[in-house]
Enzyme design. Structure first.
Site, mmCIF file in Angstrom:
data_model
loop_
_atom_site.group_PDB
_atom_site.id
_atom_site.type_symbol
_atom_site.label_atom_id
_atom_site.label_comp_id
_atom_site.label_asym_id
_atom_site.label_seq_id
_atom_site.Cartn_x
_atom_site.Cartn_y
_atom_site.Cartn_z
ATOM 1 N N LYS A 40 28.821 12.994 34.876
ATOM 2 C CA LYS A 40 28.967 11.581 35.198
ATOM 3 C C LYS A 40 27.794 11.107 36.057
ATOM 4 C CE LYS A 40 33.262 10.516 35.831
ATOM 5 N NZ LYS A 40 34.481 10.746 36.628
ATOM 6 N N ARG A 110 34.458 9.261 42.791
ATOM 7 C CA ARG A 110 34.682 9.817 41.450
ATOM 8 C C ARG A 110 34.237 11.269 41.358
ATOM 9 N NH1 ARG A 110 31.579 5.754 37.566
ATOM 10 N NH2 ARG A 110 33.122 6.517 36.056
ATOM 11 N N GLY A 119 40.018 13.848 32.540
ATOM 12 C CA GLY A 119 41.318 13.650 33.167
ATOM 13 C C GLY A 119 41.794 14.792 34.039
ATOM 14 N N MET A 121 40.327 15.967 36.939
ATOM 15 C CA MET A 121 40.144 15.817 38.380
ATOM 16 C C MET A 121 40.408 14.365 38.765
ATOM 17 S SD MET A 121 37.030 18.387 39.063
ATOM 18 C CE MET A 121 36.093 17.604 37.803
ATOM 19 N N ARG A 354 28.693 9.378 28.177
ATOM 20 C CA ARG A 354 28.609 10.820 27.930
ATOM 21 C C ARG A 354 28.662 11.057 26.433
ATOM 22 N NH1 ARG A 354 34.443 11.834 30.508
ATOM 23 N NH2 ARG A 354 35.593 10.532 29.090
ATOM 24 N N HIS A 471 48.462 40.417 15.097
ATOM 25 C CA HIS A 471 48.654 40.507 13.647
ATOM 26 C C HIS A 471 48.726 39.115 13.022
ATOM 27 C CE1 HIS A 471 51.058 40.785 9.940
ATOM 28 N NE2 HIS A 471 50.331 41.877 9.741
ATOM 29 N N ARG A 689 35.804 49.588 -0.486
ATOM 30 C CA ARG A 689 36.080 50.697 0.435
ATOM 31 C C ARG A 689 37.153 51.597 -0.157
ATOM 32 N NH1 ARG A 689 38.475 49.126 6.190
ATOM 33 N NH2 ARG A 689 40.327 48.670 4.954
ATOM 34 N N GLU A 824 32.148 52.982 12.193
ATOM 35 C CA GLU A 824 33.256 52.447 12.982
ATOM 36 C C GLU A 824 33.792 53.452 13.983
ATOM 37 O OE1 GLU A 824 36.463 51.414 10.319
ATOM 38 O OE2 GLU A 824 35.885 52.981 8.910
ATOM 39 N N SER A 843 27.833 49.717 7.003
ATOM 40 C CA SER A 843 28.538 48.475 7.289
ATOM 41 C C SER A 843 29.354 48.713 8.559
ATOM 42 C CB SER A 843 29.446 48.104 6.120
ATOM 43 O OG SER A 843 30.169 46.947 6.439
ATOM 44 N N THR A 846 33.478 46.575 12.889
ATOM 45 C CA THR A 846 33.483 46.325 14.333
ATOM 46 C C THR A 846 34.885 46.273 14.928
ATOM 47 O OG1 THR A 846 33.192 43.996 13.783
ATOM 48 C CG2 THR A 846 31.242 45.205 14.489
ATOM 49 N N ASN A 847 35.915 46.127 14.106
ATOM 50 C CA ASN A 847 37.266 46.161 14.675
ATOM 51 C C ASN A 847 37.567 47.556 15.215
ATOM 52 O OD1 ASN A 847 37.430 43.595 13.710
ATOM 53 N ND2 ASN A 847 38.804 44.078 12.013
ATOM 54 N N ASP A 848 37.437 48.553 14.335
ATOM 55 C CA ASP A 848 37.694 49.921 14.789
ATOM 56 C C ASP A 848 36.643 50.361 15.798
ATOM 57 O OD1 ASP A 848 40.054 51.189 13.928
ATOM 58 O OD2 ASP A 848 39.327 51.130 11.860
ATOM 59 N N CYS A 910 31.393 44.135 8.637
ATOM 60 C CA CYS A 910 32.545 43.632 7.894
ATOM 61 C C CYS A 910 33.775 43.479 8.764
ATOM 62 C CB CYS A 910 32.835 44.520 6.688
ATOM 63 S SG CYS A 910 33.254 46.197 7.140
ATOM 64 N N TYR A 930 23.331 41.442 6.561
ATOM 65 C CA TYR A 930 24.381 40.485 6.210
ATOM 66 C C TYR A 930 25.580 40.615 7.127
ATOM 67 C CZ TYR A 930 26.912 44.357 4.000
ATOM 68 O OH TYR A 930 27.587 45.524 3.790
HETATM 69 P P1 ADP Z 1 37.585 9.993 34.841
HETATM 70 O O1 ADP Z 1 36.636 11.096 35.032
HETATM 71 O O2 ADP Z 1 39.004 10.423 34.934
HETATM 72 O O3 ADP Z 1 37.274 9.177 33.637
HETATM 73 P P2 ADP Z 1 36.258 8.011 36.427
HETATM 74 O O4 ADP Z 1 35.560 8.440 37.657
HETATM 75 O O5 ADP Z 1 35.427 7.752 35.252
HETATM 76 O O6 ADP Z 1 37.419 9.031 36.132
HETATM 77 O O7 ADP Z 1 37.065 6.722 36.793
HETATM 78 C C1 ADP Z 1 38.003 6.183 35.913
HETATM 79 C C2 ADP Z 1 37.797 4.712 35.745
HETATM 80 O O8 ADP Z 1 37.793 4.045 36.987
HETATM 81 C C3 ADP Z 1 36.498 4.330 35.134
HETATM 82 O O9 ADP Z 1 36.518 4.379 33.765
HETATM 83 C C4 ADP Z 1 36.341 2.902 35.574
HETATM 84 O O10 ADP Z 1 37.038 2.050 34.719
HETATM 85 C C5 ADP Z 1 36.988 2.921 36.918
HETATM 86 N N1 ADP Z 1 35.945 2.953 37.957
HETATM 87 C C6 ADP Z 1 35.387 4.025 38.525
HETATM 88 N N2 ADP Z 1 34.448 3.638 39.423
HETATM 89 C C7 ADP Z 1 34.436 2.300 39.389
HETATM 90 C C8 ADP Z 1 33.681 1.314 40.085
HETATM 91 N N3 ADP Z 1 32.751 1.644 40.961
HETATM 92 N N4 ADP Z 1 33.928 0.032 39.794
HETATM 93 C C9 ADP Z 1 34.862 -0.304 38.894
HETATM 94 N N5 ADP Z 1 35.606 0.564 38.211
HETATM 95 C C10 ADP Z 1 35.397 1.866 38.472
HETATM 96 MG MG MG Z 2 35.653 8.183 33.237
HETATM 97 MG MG MG Z 3 40.808 10.592 36.076
#
Ligand code: ADP
Ligand code: MG
Ligand code: MG
Length: 953
Positions: A40, A110, A119, A121, A354, A471, A689, A824, A843, A846-848, A910, A930
């Site tokens: 980020k 953030r 999602g 952290m 990203r 298995h 084989r 093997e 050949s 690699t399992n055995d 194999c 191969y």
């Molecule tokens: P995550 O990694 O869970 O996506 P983010 O750090 O991207 O968390 O934050 C989630 C959301 O919070 C962002 O998509 C954005 O909409 C909002 N956000 C984060 N920082 C700001 C900011 N400085 N101003 C406005 N919205 C923010």
């Molecule tokens: Mg985000």
């Molecule tokens: Mg989040």
């Protein structure tokens, strides 16, 4: 682990920079500093440098996070001071101060690690609000509603992330407020109502933590920052890292950024999007937004977001700018972007960009399209498509929209990709019975070879125990069938035919859906769609009408242009061989003849053969010995010896005859199998084989015979069936082994019973002769398993060669053939040079080789291997991805040694590893000729081979 920051430090010998500022069109960092700034932070720096509107702020590095944990959960004073300077710079730049009651600066805090963990952290928004600043904000914005909305959001997030007060308590209070206001949405709440809500929230905090909500903005900031660092080691994040193999040491960066507000009114909004459709790869702008909203409202499902196309009407200028910026970002990164933005009173701000995660289908389409658009070279396209993506393209998928309507009951290991939905059954018999007319999902604690038929009839397989190489996992991958294993949340009552999971009790016949690519188990019957590529390959769809298939073909063609390693398939029957060939296999690297023995019309002969093998051998040895004695005996001794011989021949006649008759019966059956295989693979090498598994595997289980005998208790002792069962029982007991894996199997069988090797060689060569007669080409390669000593190979080789000469002479046909061995057993790898003298090819099994090098039984390793991997004793499961240090070294040295003794020795692999991308990289590097893998992994192997070849240049 990445050490870019410490490296930079060494090179420049400057003190480490812990805080990177961004704003005013330039940033301290760049997009290449993901390791230091997190994904980020790096994306924000890159956008800032490119003049894209991004709210200013600073990023505290991942290195600081590591320091934080080393110091026992405290940020070093020197880093805190550096942060304070960055904060002051931000305040000067914006002309607002954190905590200023007249004109307060608000920030977000953030998280962001080098590897995306969506999602996992925490984030805190609107930080800096308190009972004073909220009024300042209201006055300054002339919008008290907005100010109190921001404050209630802040209290909610801070309390959740920092104070540990569950979000749900606040959500509940918010719902009550909406009810009181008779409003469906949070936007319907007026300033006064929000102000009241803030008071209620503060009371909740006081009640829950016994203290007031912290009012000092600097304290709020420090505590949020530390909480975000700490969230790196939160349960959710750790679990995610374990599942995805993300190193613990990476750490997270913290970005503190000035807030921009999407909740200022109807001209403000927040949204997320992709530059292309992440499900299909279609080049269309894709996303969602909400007016008058903030942060995660869009994904949190608080209100139903609008499709991004609507934004063109509602916020036309911001929309146009968003289109322009995001396509610029896509061109800049030359990859699909997943972005987050906010519109504040009509002004657009970018908050994140990203690489967009995508399905396999989308990855394929995007890579090929981008080559056509001139954004990528072919080489880059190959590097962009992950082997797993290709795997997905070959399997059915759950409809991405429909699947959201189904509750996820549990998550297991994604053992074999694809999707399946159907009714659950608990036994293989039931799966076979119902599988004819219904879609069934076979649910077992774990599977065994007895379940093959049931697995074959089922659409998908779900097991409670076992790992990625159990298995069920191995067999399902071989079948190209969706499978989830190790789903520990299941509790199966086979007797009562009930599955307990996620607080539900599902009876046999209830619907479940499996996503073998993620390991998710969903409730109900989620619709699936077949792989377009497979529909074309099986003739159900015309290639011209299958755009995905066309792209698949194109990418595969590019791969074939650059790869060096050949790719073969493991296939035992013609239908598998044909599938493999469609998918690009250039031969068969392993045909397990024993699989042919299991067929219904053969197993009785196989059993007769086994039941008589031992006695026949002893009788033959005895007869040989007496004949030898007879030749040298004095005249007076001869009558006695003749009598002995007659007795031996009389007694041994029966088992010898039975044994040989069984072999004779098997010969034509095997011959037609091999003929089918040769025809399906016309002109390509086919490695066959000789018999490998312990013989008892072909016999019925001891308990089963005893059960049948018990049922026959009333019958006479000379009842034919009873006699047979008793004989079988004796033989089964005789064949019992303490360690069958290390017992009487592999070439050891062929050495004691050369008749079996000879029968198989004859079947192979007669089949070859008949194919050649019909004007086609064949390339049989006979492979001797489990060789540990050069003499074993020499002996078996002599048997096979004798048969070849005999067949050529008798049928008057010349055919090419080679004889080689599996490597093997570690001893074979060590004696590779000596063994190569008798081998045309090696050949690696690699399992055995992995089992025997580690001394781990693959079938029993489930008890400890996961723990070994979790605690880092081993970097990964060596049955999934080759053990580079140990087994990899054996592969390299045996290849070198073998080729030193015999230049040009052909060398392949194999084992299961032949279809694993990381292992393929090692095989490429070791100079193998191969790899061979299950048919459905052939495209993946072609891609992985191409990628490894490219890495070397
Ligand atoms: P995550 O990694 O869970 O996506 P983010 O750090 O991207 O968390 O934050 C989630 C959301 O919070 C962002 O998509 C954005 O909409 C909002 N956000 C984060 N920082 C700001 C900011 N400085 N101003 C406005 N919205 C923010
Ligand atoms: Mg985000
Ligand atoms: Mg989040």
């Amino acid at each position: 682990m990445t050490t870019t920051d410490t490296q930079t430090q060494k090179q420049t010998a400057a003190p480490t920079q812990w805080v990177y500022f961004f704003g005013d069109g330039k940033a301290d960092g760049t997009g290449r500093m993901r390791d230091i700034l997190g994904g980020k932070g790096a994306g924000i720096a890159e956008m800032t440098n490119a003049g894209i509107p991004v709210p200013p702020g600073y990023t505290i590095t991942t290195g600081a996070c590591r320091q934080f944990f080393e110091a026992g959960g405290r940020l070093l004073d020197s880093i805190v001071e550096e942060e304070e300077r960055a904060l002051q710079r931000l305040e000067r730049f914006l002309g607002r101060r954190l905590g200023d009651p007249e004109n307060p600066l608000l920030v977000s805090v953030r998280s962001g690690s080098p590897v995306s963990m969506p999602g996992m952290m925490d984030t805190v928004l609107n930080l800096g609000l308190n009972d004073q600043t909220v009024d300042g904000l209201a006055r300054k914005s002339k919008n008290p509603r907005f100010a109190y909305d921001s404050y209630r959001r802040f209290i909610q997030m801070f309390s959740d992330v920092v104070l540990g007060v569950p979000r749900s308590i606040f959500e509940h209070e918010l719902t009550l407020a909406k009810k009181r206001a008779r409003s469906k949405d949070d936007t319907g709440l007026e300033a006064e109502q929000l102000k009241d809500l803030v008071e209620r929230f503060k009371r909740i905090v006081r009640r829950e933590i016994g203290a007031d909500f912290p009012q000092d903005p600097r304290e709020q900031l420090a505590r949020s920052r530390d909480a975000v660092f700490r969230s790196w080691n939160g349960e959710r994040a750790m679990h995610y890292r374990r599942l995805n193999g993300i190193p613990e040491t990476l750490g997270t960066a913290v970005t503190v950024q000035a807030m921009v507000f999407g909740n200022l009114g109807p001209n403000s909004a927040t949204g997320v999007g992709f530059t292309r459709d992440p499900a299909t790869g279609e080049p269309r702008f894709y996303g969602e937004y909400l007016l008058n909203a903030q942060g995660e409202d869009v994904v949190a499902g608080i209100r139903t977001p609008l499709s991004i196309e609507r934004m063109e009407l509602e916020l036309p200028e911001a929309y146009a700018q968003l289109r322009e910026i995001t396509s610029r970002l896509e061109r800049h990164y030359r990859d699909v972007q997943d972005f987050e933005f906010t519109v504040e009173e009509g002004r657009l701000f970018m908050l994140q960009t990203r690489r967009g995660e995508r399905t396999g289908q989308a990855a394929l389409r995007i890579a090929v399209d981008m080559v056509e658009e001139g954004l990528l070279t072919k080489r880059e396209a190959i590097e962009r498509v992950e082997p797993d993506h290709l795997d997905q393209v070959l399997h059915p998928v759950l409809d991405p929209v429909e699947r959201r309507k189904h509750e996820i009951l549990a998550k297991g290991l994604p053992a074999s990709p694809g999707a399946a939905s159907g009714v659950i059954v608990f036994t293989s018999e039931e799966a076979v019975r119902r599988g004819h007319k219904e879609r069934v999902i076979l649910v077992r604690a774990e599977t065994s070879p007895d379940d093959i038929a049931g697995m074959n009839s089922a659409r998908g397989i779900l097991t409670a125990t076992g790992g990625m190489t159990s298995h069920a996992a191995v067999v399902a991958r071989g079948m190209g069938k969706c499978c989830i294993v190790g789903c520990t949340a299941l509790s199966i009552d086979e007797r009562a035919r009930v599955l307990k999971v996620g607080g539900r009790a599902l009876k046999e016949g209830s619907f479940l859906s499996l996503d073998g690519s993620t390991g998710e188990v969903l409730l109900g019957d989620a619709p699936t769609s077949d792989s377009e590529v497979v529909r074309v390959l099986t003739g159900k769809l015309k290639p011209e009408r299958a755009p995905l298939y066309q792209r698949f073909e194109l990418l595969m063609k590019w791969c074939d242009e650059v790869r060096r390693l050949r790719v073969r398939a493991n296939a035992d029957v013609p239908s598998d061989a044909r599938t493999a060939r469609y998918l690009g296999a250039e031969g068969i690297g392993l045909c397990r003849t024993e699989h042919m023995f299991f067929a219904e019309d053969r197993i009785p002969h196989v059993v007769t053969m086994i039941l008589n093998a031992q006695e026949a051998r002893q009788a033959k040895l005895l007869i040989e010995r007496i004949k030898g004695d007879l030749a040298e005996a004095a005249r007076s001794e001869k009558p006695r010896l003749r009598k002995e011989l007659a007795a031996a021949q009389g007694k041994g006649g029966e088992p010898i005859r039975a044994f040989e008759t069984a072999l004779k019966k098997l010969l034509p059956l095997q011959r037609s199998d091999f003929r089918g295989l040769f025809l399906a693979m016309e002109g390509c090498p086919v490695t066959i084989r000789t018999l490998d598994p312990p013989l008892h595997e072909f016999l019925p289980k001891r308990e089963q015979i005893q059960r049948e005998l018990a049922a026959l208790r009333g019958a006479r002792t000379n009842d034919a069936r009873k006699k047979r069962l008793l004989a079988t029982l004796t033989r089964v007991e005789e064949l019992h082994e303490f360690n069958p894996m290390l017992g009487f199997r592999g070439c050891r069988l062929g050495i004691l019973h050369p008749e079996i090797t000879r029968m198989q060689a004859r079947a192979i060569f007669e089949a070859a002769a008949s194919v050649i007669r019909s004007g086609k080409r064949v390339m049989p390669e006979i492979m001797i398993p489990l060789v540990g000593d050069p003499k074993e190979l020499a002996l078996q080789r002599a048997e096979v060669e004798a048969v070849a000469t005999e067949v050529m002479g008798r049928l008057k046909v010349e055919f090419p053939y080679t004889i080689g061995t599996m490597i093997e057993v570690p001893r074979a790898a060590i004696l590779a040079g000596e063994i190569a003298e008798h081998a045309d090819f090696f050949s690696f099994g690699t399992n055995d080789l992995t089992q025997l090098t580690f001394g781990y039984s693959r079938d029993d390793s489930g008890r400890f291997l996961p723990e070994y991997v979790r605690t880092g004793i081993l970097p990964q499961d060596p049955f999934v991805s080759i053990d580079v240090k140990g087994v990899g070294t054996l592969v390299r040295s045996a290849t070198l040694e073998g080729r030193r003794k015999k230049p040009g020795l052909k060398v392949g692999v194999c084992g299961e590893h032949g279809g694993d991308a990381a292992s393929i990289a090692l095989f490429e590097d070791a100079g193998l000729d191969y790899v061979s893998c299950s048919p459905f992994r052939v495209p993946l192997a072609r891609l992985a081979a191409a990628r490894s070849a490219l890495k070397r240049t």
